[in-house]
Design a protein around this motif. Sequence first.
Motif, PDB file in Angstrom:
ATOM      1  N   ALA A  64      11.895  16.074   0.365  1.00 26.74           N
ATOM      2  CA  ALA A  64      13.117  15.557  -0.254  1.00 26.74           C
ATOM      3  C   ALA A  64      13.162  15.901  -1.736  1.00 26.74           C
ATOM      4  O   ALA A  64      14.202  16.336  -2.261  1.00 26.74           O
ATOM      5  CB  ALA A  64      13.197  14.038  -0.052  1.00 26.74           C
ATOM      6  N   MET A  65      12.030  15.739  -2.415  1.00 24.67           N
ATOM      7  CA  MET A  65      11.994  16.020  -3.851  1.00 24.67           C
ATOM      8  C   MET A  65      12.104  17.506  -4.140  1.00 24.67           C
ATOM      9  O   MET A  65      12.612  17.901  -5.204  1.00 24.67           O
ATOM     10  CB  MET A  65      10.721  15.439  -4.456  1.00 24.67           C
ATOM     11  CG  MET A  65      10.650  13.912  -4.430  1.00 24.67           C
ATOM     12  SD  MET A  65      12.049  13.090  -5.255  1.00 24.67           S
ATOM     13  CE  MET A  65      11.810  13.605  -6.960  1.00 24.67           C
ATOM     14  N   ASP A  66      11.664  18.362  -3.225  1.00 28.33           N
ATOM     15  CA  ASP A  66      11.848  19.799  -3.412  1.00 28.33           C
ATOM     16  C   ASP A  66      13.334  20.135  -3.511  1.00 28.33           C
ATOM     17  O   ASP A  66      13.743  20.980  -4.324  1.00 28.33           O
ATOM     18  CB  ASP A  66      11.220  20.573  -2.249  1.00 28.33           C
ATOM     19  CG  ASP A  66       9.695  20.617  -2.316  1.00 28.33           C
ATOM     20  OD1 ASP A  66       9.137  20.325  -3.389  1.00 28.33           O
ATOM     21  OD2 ASP A  66       9.074  20.939  -1.273  1.00 28.33           O
ATOM     22  N   ALA A  67      14.138  19.475  -2.692  1.00 32.32           N
ATOM     23  CA  ALA A  67      15.581  19.714  -2.734  1.00 32.32           C
ATOM     24  C   ALA A  67      16.181  19.243  -4.055  1.00 32.32           C
ATOM     25  O   ALA A  67      17.076  19.892  -4.617  1.00 32.32           O
ATOM     26  CB  ALA A  67      16.260  19.000  -1.561  1.00 32.32           C
ATOM     27  N   ILE A  68      15.688  18.138  -4.566  1.00 34.10           N
ATOM     28  CA  ILE A  68      16.202  17.608  -5.832  1.00 34.10           C
ATOM     29  C   ILE A  68      15.799  18.505  -6.995  1.00 34.10           C
ATOM     30  O   ILE A  68      16.615  18.839  -7.870  1.00 34.10           O
ATOM     31  CB  ILE A  68      15.679  16.179  -6.054  1.00 34.10           C
ATOM     32  CG1 ILE A  68      16.176  15.242  -4.948  1.00 34.10           C
ATOM     33  CG2 ILE A  68      16.071  15.670  -7.434  1.00 34.10           C
ATOM     34  CD1 ILE A  68      17.674  15.183  -4.794  1.00 34.10           C
ATOM     35  N   ARG A  69      14.554  18.927  -7.002  1.00 36.49           N
ATOM     36  CA  ARG A  69      14.074  19.744  -8.129  1.00 36.49           C
ATOM     37  C   ARG A  69      14.683  21.141  -8.124  1.00 36.49           C
ATOM     38  O   ARG A  69      14.647  21.837  -9.139  1.00 36.49           O
ATOM     39  CB  ARG A  69      12.552  19.795  -8.131  1.00 36.49           C
ATOM     40  CG  ARG A  69      11.929  18.432  -8.430  1.00 36.49           C
ATOM     41  CD  ARG A  69      10.455  18.519  -8.806  1.00 36.49           C
ATOM     42  NE  ARG A  69       9.978  17.223  -9.254  1.00 36.49           N
ATOM     43  CZ  ARG A  69       9.352  16.328  -8.483  1.00 36.49           C
ATOM     44  NH1 ARG A  69       9.135  16.616  -7.217  1.00 36.49           N
ATOM     45  NH2 ARG A  69       8.965  15.172  -8.969  1.00 36.49           N
ATOM     46  N   PHE A  91       0.878  -1.175   0.000  1.00 30.63           N
ATOM     47  CA  PHE A  91       0.000   0.000   0.000  1.00 30.63           C
ATOM     48  C   PHE A  91       0.914   1.223   0.000  1.00 30.63           C
ATOM     49  O   PHE A  91       1.659   1.459   0.957  1.00 30.63           O
ATOM     50  CB  PHE A  91      -0.897  -0.025   1.237  1.00 30.63           C
ATOM     51  CG  PHE A  91      -1.896   1.089   1.302  1.00 30.63           C
ATOM     52  CD1 PHE A  91      -3.111   0.983   0.632  1.00 30.63           C
ATOM     53  CD2 PHE A  91      -1.637   2.243   2.041  1.00 30.63           C
ATOM     54  CE1 PHE A  91      -4.052   2.009   0.700  1.00 30.63           C
ATOM     55  CE2 PHE A  91      -2.560   3.265   2.114  1.00 30.63           C
ATOM     56  CZ  PHE A  91      -3.774   3.146   1.439  1.00 30.63           C
ATOM     57  N   ILE A  92       0.865   2.011  -1.064  1.00 28.60           N
ATOM     58  CA  ILE A  92       1.831   3.100  -1.254  1.00 28.60           C
ATOM     59  C   ILE A  92       1.475   4.305  -0.386  1.00 28.60           C
ATOM     60  O   ILE A  92       0.324   4.731  -0.335  1.00 28.60           O
ATOM     61  CB  ILE A  92       1.886   3.498  -2.744  1.00 28.60           C
ATOM     62  CG1 ILE A  92       2.364   2.308  -3.585  1.00 28.60           C
ATOM     63  CG2 ILE A  92       2.806   4.691  -2.948  1.00 28.60           C
ATOM     64  CD1 ILE A  92       2.355   2.562  -5.082  1.00 28.60           C
ATOM     65  N   HIS A  93       2.489   4.850   0.272  1.00 26.42           N
ATOM     66  CA  HIS A  93       2.328   6.085   1.043  1.00 26.42           C
ATOM     67  C   HIS A  93       2.705   7.300   0.204  1.00 26.42           C
ATOM     68  O   HIS A  93       2.068   8.348   0.302  1.00 26.42           O
ATOM     69  CB  HIS A  93       3.202   6.038   2.295  1.00 26.42           C
ATOM     70  CG  HIS A  93       2.814   4.962   3.253  1.00 26.42           C
ATOM     71  ND1 HIS A  93       3.584   4.598   4.337  1.00 26.42           N
ATOM     72  CD2 HIS A  93       1.718   4.155   3.309  1.00 26.42           C
ATOM     73  CE1 HIS A  93       2.995   3.629   5.015  1.00 26.42           C
ATOM     74  NE2 HIS A  93       1.862   3.335   4.400  1.00 26.42           N
ATOM     75  N   GLY A  94       3.737   7.170  -0.581  1.00 24.69           N
ATOM     76  CA  GLY A  94       4.172   8.241  -1.467  1.00 24.69           C
ATOM     77  C   GLY A  94       5.173   7.689  -2.463  1.00 24.69           C
ATOM     78  O   GLY A  94       5.903   6.736  -2.151  1.00 24.69           O
ATOM     79  N   TYR A  95       5.203   8.270  -3.651  1.00 26.68           N
ATOM     80  CA  TYR A  95       6.110   7.760  -4.686  1.00 26.68           C
ATOM     81  C   TYR A  95       6.355   8.882  -5.698  1.00 26.68           C
ATOM     82  O   TYR A  95       5.411   9.371  -6.330  1.00 26.68           O
ATOM     83  CB  TYR A  95       5.491   6.550  -5.394  1.00 26.68           C
ATOM     84  CG  TYR A  95       6.489   5.617  -6.040  1.00 26.68           C
ATOM     85  CD1 TYR A  95       6.657   4.324  -5.576  1.00 26.68           C
ATOM     86  CD2 TYR A  95       7.282   6.040  -7.099  1.00 26.68           C
ATOM     87  CE1 TYR A  95       7.577   3.458  -6.156  1.00 26.68           C
ATOM     88  CE2 TYR A  95       8.208   5.188  -7.690  1.00 26.68           C
ATOM     89  CZ  TYR A  95       8.352   3.906  -7.203  1.00 26.68           C
ATOM     90  OH  TYR A  95       9.278   3.055  -7.780  1.00 26.68           O
ATOM     91  N   GLN A  96       7.610   9.296  -5.847  1.00 26.91           N
ATOM     92  CA  GLN A  96       7.949  10.326  -6.818  1.00 26.91           C
ATOM     93  C   GLN A  96       9.256   9.975  -7.505  1.00 26.91           C
ATOM     94  O   GLN A  96      10.086   9.237  -6.963  1.00 26.91           O
ATOM     95  CB  GLN A  96       8.069  11.695  -6.152  1.00 26.91           C
ATOM     96  CG  GLN A  96       6.773  12.191  -5.518  1.00 26.91           C
ATOM     97  CD  GLN A  96       6.873  13.629  -5.058  1.00 26.91           C
ATOM     98  OE1 GLN A  96       7.436  14.484  -5.735  1.00 26.91           O
ATOM     99  NE2 GLN A  96       6.314  13.906  -3.886  1.00 26.91           N
ATOM    100  N   SER A  97       9.429  10.521  -8.706  1.00 25.29           N
ATOM    101  CA  SER A  97      10.667  10.276  -9.445  1.00 25.29           C
ATOM    102  C   SER A  97      11.037  11.502 -10.252  1.00 25.29           C
ATOM    103  O   SER A  97      10.189  12.370 -10.516  1.00 25.29           O
ATOM    104  CB  SER A  97      10.509   9.062 -10.371  1.00 25.29           C
ATOM    105  OG  SER A  97       9.570   9.331 -11.415  1.00 25.29           O
ATOM    106  N   ALA A  98      12.309  11.568 -10.645  1.00 29.34           N
ATOM    107  CA  ALA A  98      12.788  12.700 -11.448  1.00 29.34           C
ATOM    108  C   ALA A  98      14.009  12.274 -12.249  1.00 29.34           C
ATOM    109  O   ALA A  98      14.932  11.648 -11.712  1.00 29.34           O
ATOM    110  CB  ALA A  98      13.152  13.888 -10.551  1.00 29.34           C
TER     111      ALA A  98
END
Length: 602
Positions: free
Chosen positions: A531-536, A428-435
């Motif tokens: 975390a993804m904000d830092a990457i983007r 059951f996914i809580h969150g999932y992002q990619s870049a």
Amino acid sequence: MKRRDLLKAAVTLPLLPLLMRSGTALAHGGSALATTVRSRLRPGQPGWPAAAEWERLKRQVGGRLLKLEPPFAQGDASQALKQLGNPFAVGDNPALTQTSGWADAWTSQPSAWAVAAESAADVAAAVDFARRHHLRLVVKGGGHSYQGTSDAPDSLLVWTRHMNRIELHDAFVPQGCAGQVAPQAAVSVQAGAMWIDAYDAVTTRGGRYVQGGGCTTVGVAGLVQSGGFGSFSKNWGTAASNLLEAEVVTADGQVRIANACTDPELFWGLKGGGGGSLGVVTRLTLRTFELPEFFGAVNLTIKADSDAAWRALIAEAVAFYRRALFNPHWGEQMKFYGGDTLDIAMSVQGLTRQQAEQTWAPFLDWVRARKDCHVTKPFQALLAPARHLWDADFLRKYAPGAIVSDDRPGAPRHHMLWAGDHDQVGWFIHGYQSAWLPASLLQPGRQAQLVEALFTASQHWGFALHFNKGLAGAPADAIARARDTATHPQVLEAFALLICANGGAPAYPGMPGAQPDLAKARHEATAIDQAMDAIRAVAPGAGSYVSESDYFLRDWQQGFWGGNYPRLAAAKRKYDPEGLFFVHHGVGSEDWSADGFTRLRT
């Protein structure tokens, strides 16, 4: 049903007879029909097919029409519970999906009916039936969709699981391409086959290689249509880029052969345009390659003692990757988690064990020379003859801990999955992002920015760099083939796909004991966002891999396909003017409500 949807349906239903007559007249009139049909039907609504009509469909498909029920709604749910540890068993149940849901997004709920297709004719019958009766149509092969596109309540499911024949070709020429294309070695795979079936036929028994996915239980057809990355894509490109021909049933119920010579726009759209949007693929033919001598893996875990040591370790890992690993030999992952731990699990092809060890020696020397970084899992370079990578009997003998077998009586002996993928069964996914991360970040003048972004992101949540899912550093021919696909163009210049995600235990609706912790899920989703904000910040405008991405992505057309989206949308209008095929954030889905039942715009 929501009140708003009910009101829309009530307005539309009295017009259905007129709309159905109009549909006959406009069947060949481009997008004209899209301006009239406003809603799909649900069970119990006027116009929903009567029992006699379902019975006619059942006869038409040789009795292979199934009435589906929620698997845990039965009096005894023990059998369904037993299946949840075995992804092969989950895939064999048309009422289950390999992912049980996503917090605040979707939950796995079976379709009302399913056609257990065994031929393209069965698929065509289901497509015709859904179009005539204005039904929501769903397609499922492997059932691995994180976005929840493998099922939908109140729908008709085209289930291709039993279409799993595989045929090897020594000299394949796509239909209609004689004299235009040189014959080449290839494999034809029906839509219900999993990658373990393809690898067993092509590599273990055939002695060749086909570019597929890393998870062995993923469906061949779904992966190819989404682009398709595997452990060795840095050398052989994407699965989509190696598609030579596809048999596909389009919205008009026609069985078409699509390749570069016949229906070239449909063919291009199937190469990375996302599954379930342009038609139902029933067979694919993919090029195959000579095997290298060895396939293998390198494993190592290192823990840093302080923030300064952690930042230094990230910097050395990035620099070492750029110096020694940024080439077609290396794929898979470096994982950064816990704010202090680097876990290396990389694949290798085309090198010997000695060459692999020599490659990593400078990095190991750097680690040993530091007093503030410690090896917690010793370095291992494991290589074997390439033909045995997916050889279940070989692995059971020499690496039994690396795999999990399908332990059901009578299961095919080659059916196994990697132990590292086992925790995803039913998750059951809580969150999932990619870049996609551009290779320009590896240049000496920008490495410091990348390192700082990775360090900052790791303070919020763990993530992994999937080097095989970026084609920068691949051979020119692999990049050229990928350029001629619908996949986001950023993949051509990306050195890796960064994935930041987490999930919990299976939580199917009605499942005994299933209580997803939504507060925890939302907390983790927020941390992933941070975390993804830092990457983007260092990769602004970075796109995502459609199969491994955020359910809530706003500008998904740009995020998944970039400048390719207008061309995909044109193919959608040509081959599916009524919008019969709908998936969440699929091509043309912006015209429909989130559940795919109500048209929002024409």
